[in-house]
Design an enzyme around this catalytic site. Structure first.
Site, PDB file in Angstrom:
ATOM      1  N   ARG A 524     -11.372  17.036  24.605  1.00 36.24           N
ATOM      2  CA  ARG A 524     -12.679  17.666  24.368  1.00 36.24           C
ATOM      3  C   ARG A 524     -13.109  17.506  22.923  1.00 36.24           C
ATOM      4  O   ARG A 524     -12.285  17.589  22.006  1.00 36.24           O
ATOM      5  CB  ARG A 524     -12.595  19.175  24.667  1.00 36.24           C
ATOM      6  CG  ARG A 524     -12.717  19.538  26.109  1.00 36.24           C
ATOM      7  CD  ARG A 524     -12.958  21.030  26.295  1.00 36.24           C
ATOM      8  NE  ARG A 524     -12.025  21.835  25.539  1.00 36.24           N
ATOM      9  CZ  ARG A 524     -12.264  23.098  25.158  1.00 36.24           C
ATOM     10  NH1 ARG A 524     -13.409  23.673  25.476  1.00 36.24           N
ATOM     11  NH2 ARG A 524     -11.367  23.778  24.475  1.00 36.24           N
ATOM     12  N   SER A 585      -1.757  19.735  21.153  1.00 34.13           N
ATOM     13  CA  SER A 585      -0.747  20.531  21.888  1.00 34.13           C
ATOM     14  C   SER A 585       0.491  19.712  22.243  1.00 34.13           C
ATOM     15  O   SER A 585       0.851  19.568  23.411  1.00 34.13           O
ATOM     16  CB  SER A 585      -1.378  21.131  23.146  1.00 34.13           C
ATOM     17  OG  SER A 585      -2.447  21.964  22.787  1.00 34.13           O
ATOM     18  N   ASP A 639      -2.442  25.473  20.441  1.00 36.43           N
ATOM     19  CA  ASP A 639      -3.349  26.362  21.183  1.00 36.43           C
ATOM     20  C   ASP A 639      -3.024  27.847  20.969  1.00 36.43           C
ATOM     21  O   ASP A 639      -3.902  28.690  21.061  1.00 36.43           O
ATOM     22  CB  ASP A 639      -3.341  26.022  22.683  1.00 36.43           C
ATOM     23  CG  ASP A 639      -1.933  25.941  23.259  1.00 36.43           C
ATOM     24  OD1 ASP A 639      -0.957  26.065  22.496  1.00 36.43           O
ATOM     25  OD2 ASP A 639      -1.791  25.729  24.482  1.00 36.43           O
TER      26      ASP A 639
END
Length: 894
Positions: A524, A585, A639
């Site tokens: 994203r 991540s 995250d």
């Protein structure tokens, strides 16, 4: 006058529907804790949570307190579907005056009857057996039951008025009396009334009976209700038999409009005027009296017995139920009617005989119809609360009216069908409800107790005590200290990685920021605008093709730059150089806020030339090759940190991040002076705990059950991420499946038959736990899940499955809380505070979607860290919004 009398005894269908509605309202009142005391339909819990399944076997004693007598029985069940129990019984006459004497004398007499009966009937094996002989006690009086073997007498009736018993536990009184006798190896296991026994005796293998109607001198009904609706009992799962005590329905005046003058006279002459109004319309104790008053009124109006002596009708009780049955069951003319009336001392004409027969039929027909109304209310209530479109159920029926009146069954069936067309009730005749049925209750109680012991044996190791959790908390604290220590970090199971994030948001951050989120096959790009009004975001998702995931590092990072350029172009951002936060991540060793070395790829990535390299530098170099100069990476984070930061903008006290989803992790703000792995003593730094690996050094081995070991051995990383495997969503469903397999093997579930599907790894998804544990979820929906797994589940299987899921998810929440308690207590001590007030930003599907996880986590945390006030905020987009806020804070504090 005759027609008027007959009309007054006939209730229109519309009025029956209204009465059914009132009965259902009263039932709900009786079940609710708030309104129970005012309810006329008492809805007393019986603590009977299952019906016989045909496997019950053994010897069972029953003692029943009858009118003027005590009945003792010995019932032997053979586990053959309860088709051919062996029964021996004996009646003992009560000494005169005992019904009104001392309570202790009554119970001593009952105990003597039991002792004498055993001496006369039992074989040497039974009387010398080491094991106790279980006894079911049939006590047909209104009691407040708090357990199957604990019940306080509320009031005597039926001519009994023994002193010193009301308000006492009658089971205890009987057990004390039995203990004085020889032999005293008899144990009172269950207390019940005759209605419950009626239901139990109609259950045979594969054909459970879930309602009983007793139409006798008194009238009552019981049924299997959803346990969570029985608020007066603590039980919340499965079903429980409720004794309606419907005889008092109408005591609040709801039946006044259907009462005839005859009913009013009967009530006024009774020993309890204004009470038990429904029972006085339907009980065989009263039907003869209703007929007698109708005959008196019609005689006064000269519609009956004109010119003859009717003084006999003035005598209370002269007209009995047997007289009525003799009159109405005679279909051939009126000669039998004439004979009955003449025996009573009346001189009826042919016309009188016909009219008396009509009155008797109307009174008894009304009684049968009113029983049908009560049954219809229960049928519809069961159908609604089980969330079923149609209900098919067996109803056990017993009593003088049922046995004596030929049309009773037909009326009960047809009227209840009219009033509850969505329900199909099959009526079954009861066989000795108070005797054989009581033995069944006792047998089921013992079967469930044995099953409970076996279930506890299986689930016991998963049930953690407060001391267990305190030990986990202390171990986590120990491992945290090791992870922070410069010399011990390398061998610590909790890595305590520095993130170089030194501040949380304070709400003054302003500006536009870019964020990247790379954690899987989707990637994203976001632009986040932070203004006084709040935060707004625009984002786009880009796919990373498998060829690029598994190609070269250069190609991967160039693809990422292409996506960023595409996004900036669409958002008209190409002319600006915005600060960028990068959520990455994958396992990294962070050496600065914008510098992190990739330790290893996971999640299907194998891009070459990246492991051991600075990820931020790889991105910058790709931008340089692509001649994209508008890139300013200021922070790289995972995250968990993003989760803390995204909640920190709205709540400056948010200094902890927690993720409980597919995996689990936590981060928090630690004092720099305690972070031995980074130079400097001033201020604070966010520590990424990587607590999923807690216990990898063996310190949690004492908590690992057989099920956890099996699950661990079948993962791709045996022996690693041990804490995560007890808590996170990826593993809980599989732990439940392993438990179900063991329970099936032990014959506790699915009749010992596991389906091929249940043998399949990971077939039991963690989302099933969330569905199954939803409070009030009809158990048939649980059965739907089990049917998907090709399992033929009984109602009891569904209840047990829910308990297994609750045990596994509760342990996960408690362990998570123990870890969090170590964190908040460390923060409190670090800061030298008596009380710490702190917030936690949380993300993850298990925390967000499971119906009980968050509650259990917070409750346990309060118990383990009582000096910390901890509030929880659900994070919105930690990896996107959180990354932008890390960049925003970095710019503010630069």
């Amino acid at each position: 006058q005759i027609q008027r009398a007959l009309r007054s005894l006939c209730i229109p269908l519309e009025r029956l529907h209204i009465m059914k509605g009132h009965m259902m309202q009263d039932m709900c009142k009786g079940l609710s804790r708030q309104t129970h005391a005012q309810a006329k339909v008492r809805m007393l819990p019986t603590y009977i949570c299952s019906t016989p399944n045909g496997t019950e076997k053994g010897n069972f004693l029953v003692v029943e307190l009858c009118q003027n007598q005590v009945r003792t029985l010995l019932v032997t069940l053979y586990g053959d579907g309860n088709m051919s129990p062996q029964m021996m019984y004996k009646f003992f006459d009560m000494p005169e005056g005992m019904m009104q004497g001392e309570g202790e004398a009554l119970f001593n007499f009952i105990a003597q009857c039991v002792s004498q009966f055993l001496a006369e009937t039992t074989t040497p094996e039974i009387s010398t057996s080491e094991e106790f002989l279980p006894l079911g006690f049939v006590f047909p009086f209104t009691c407040q039951q708090t357990q199957l073997d604990k019940a306080e007498l509320l009031s005597w009736s039926k001519g009994f008025s023994c002193s010193g018993v009301v308000g006492k536990d009658v089971v205890q009184m009987l057990q004390s009396a039995i203990n004085k006798q020889e032999p005293s190896h008899v144990q009172v296991v269950a207390l019940m009334n005759d209605t419950v026994g009626t239901m139990m005796t109609c259950c045979t293998e594969g054909r459970p009976c879930e309602i009983a109607v007793v139409a006798d001198k008194g009238s009552n009904c019981c049924f299997m209700a959803e346990a969570y609706l029985v608020e007066m009992a603590e039980e919340t799962s499965g079903r429980m038999c409720v004794n309606t005590e419907w005889g008092c329905f109408g005591d609040d005046g709801t039946l006044n409009d259907i009462l005839t003058p005859y009913d009013v006279s009967v009530d006024e002459e009774s020993c309890n005027p204004g009470e038990k109004r429904f029972e006085k319309l339907v009980g065989t104790l009263y039907l003869g009296e209703i007929v007698r008053h109708a005959l008196i009124a019609l005689t006064a109006e000269k519609a009956l017995f004109t010119g003859t002596d009717t003084a006999v009708l003035k005598e209370k009780g002269v007209f009995t139920m047997q007289h009525i049955l003799d009159i109405i069951n005679n279909e051939d003319g009126t000669s039998d009617v004439k004979r009955v009336l003449e025996v009573l001392g009346l001189q009826p004409s042919e016309r009188d005989c016909g009219r008396v027969q009509q009155i008797c039929r109307a009174v008894v027909g009304r009684a049968a119809t009113l029983h049908a109304v009560g049954l219809a209310a229960i049928l519809s209530y069961m159908c609604q609360t089980r969330d079923m479109e149609t209900l098919m159920v067996n109803v056990g029926v017993e009593g003088e009216l049922y046995k004596g009146y030929r049309r009773f069954e037909e009326i009960l069936q047809s009227v209840s069908r009219l009033l509850s067309p969505e329900c199909l009730a099959t009526l079954l005749p009861s066989r000795d409800g108070s005797g054989r049925g009581a033995a069944m209750v006792t047998a089921v109680a013992l079967r469930l107790a044995a099953q409970r012991r076996a279930v506890n044996e299986v689930l016991g190791p998963l049930r953690l005590t407060h001391a267990d959790l305190e030990k986990v908390q202390a171990l986590m604290r120990q491992e945290m200290e090791r992870g922070l220590g410069k010399n011990t970090n390398a061998t610590a199971s909790v890595r305590m990685l520095p993130t170089y994030v030194s501040h949380t948001p304070d709400g003054t951050e302003r500006g536009d920021f870019l964020a990247l989120d790379l954690g899987g096959t989707n990637f994203r790009v976001l632009v986040v605008r932070v203004t006084e009004e709040g935060i707004s975001m625009a984002s786009e998702i880009y796919v990373i093709p498998a060829a690029i995931m598994q190609g070269t590092g250069d190609a991967l990072f160039e693809h990422i730059i292409d996506c960023i350029v595409d996004f900036q172009t669409k958002q008209n951002l190409m002319t600006q150089t915005l600060p960028l936060g990068f959520t990455f991540s994958f396992p990294c060793q962070q050496v600065g806020l914008d510098k992190a070395l990739l330790l290893t790829w996971t999640k299907g990535f194998t891009a070459s030339g990246c492991v051991g390299q600075d990820v931020v530098q790889l991105l910058r170099e790709a931008a340089h090759r692509k001649q994209h100069s508008g890139l300013r990476v200021v922070a790289l984070l995972n995250d968990t940190v993003g989760t803390m930061m995204s909640c920190g903008y709205d709540d400056p006290k948010c200094e902890i991040g927690l993720i409980v989803g597919t995996g689990t992790n936590a981060c928090y703000m630690e004092e720099m002076r305690n972070v031995g792995t980074v130079e400097g003593d001033q201020g604070r730094m966010c520590i990424n705990m990587e607590w999923g690996a807690f216990g990898d050094n063996g310190c949690l081995d004492h908590l690992f059950t057989h099920f956890d070991r099996v699950v661990d051995e079948t993962t791709i990383n045996p022996g690693k991420q041990r804490f995560e495997k007890l808590i996170s969503g990826m593993y809980l469903g599989e732990i439940v499946r392993q438990i179900l397999l063991v329970m099936t093997e032990k014959q506790l579930l699915f009749q010992g038959r596991a389906s091929a599907k249940l043998q399949t790894r990971n077939i039991f998804q963690t989302k099933f736990l969330s569905t199954i544990e939803l409070n009030g979820l009809a158990l048939r929906q649980i059965r739907t899940i089990l049917n998907e797994l090709e399992l033929d589940a009984s109602f009891e299987d569904s209840v047990l499955l829910r308990e297994v899921c609750q045990t596994v998810s509760l342990r996960a929440a408690q362990l998570c809380a123990a870890g969090l308690a170590a964190v908040v207590e460390k923060m409190r001590e670090n800061r030298g505070l008596e009380r710490l007030s702190v917030s936690v930003g949380v993300d993850g599907t298990l925390y967000k979607l499971h119906p009980c996880f968050s509650y259990n986590l917070q409750k346990t945390l309060k118990e383990l860290a009582p000096n910390c006030d901890v509030s929880f905020h659900l994070s919105e987009d930690g990896s996107g919004k959180g990354a932008a806020l890390v960049a925003a804070v970095a710019c503010r504090t630069a």
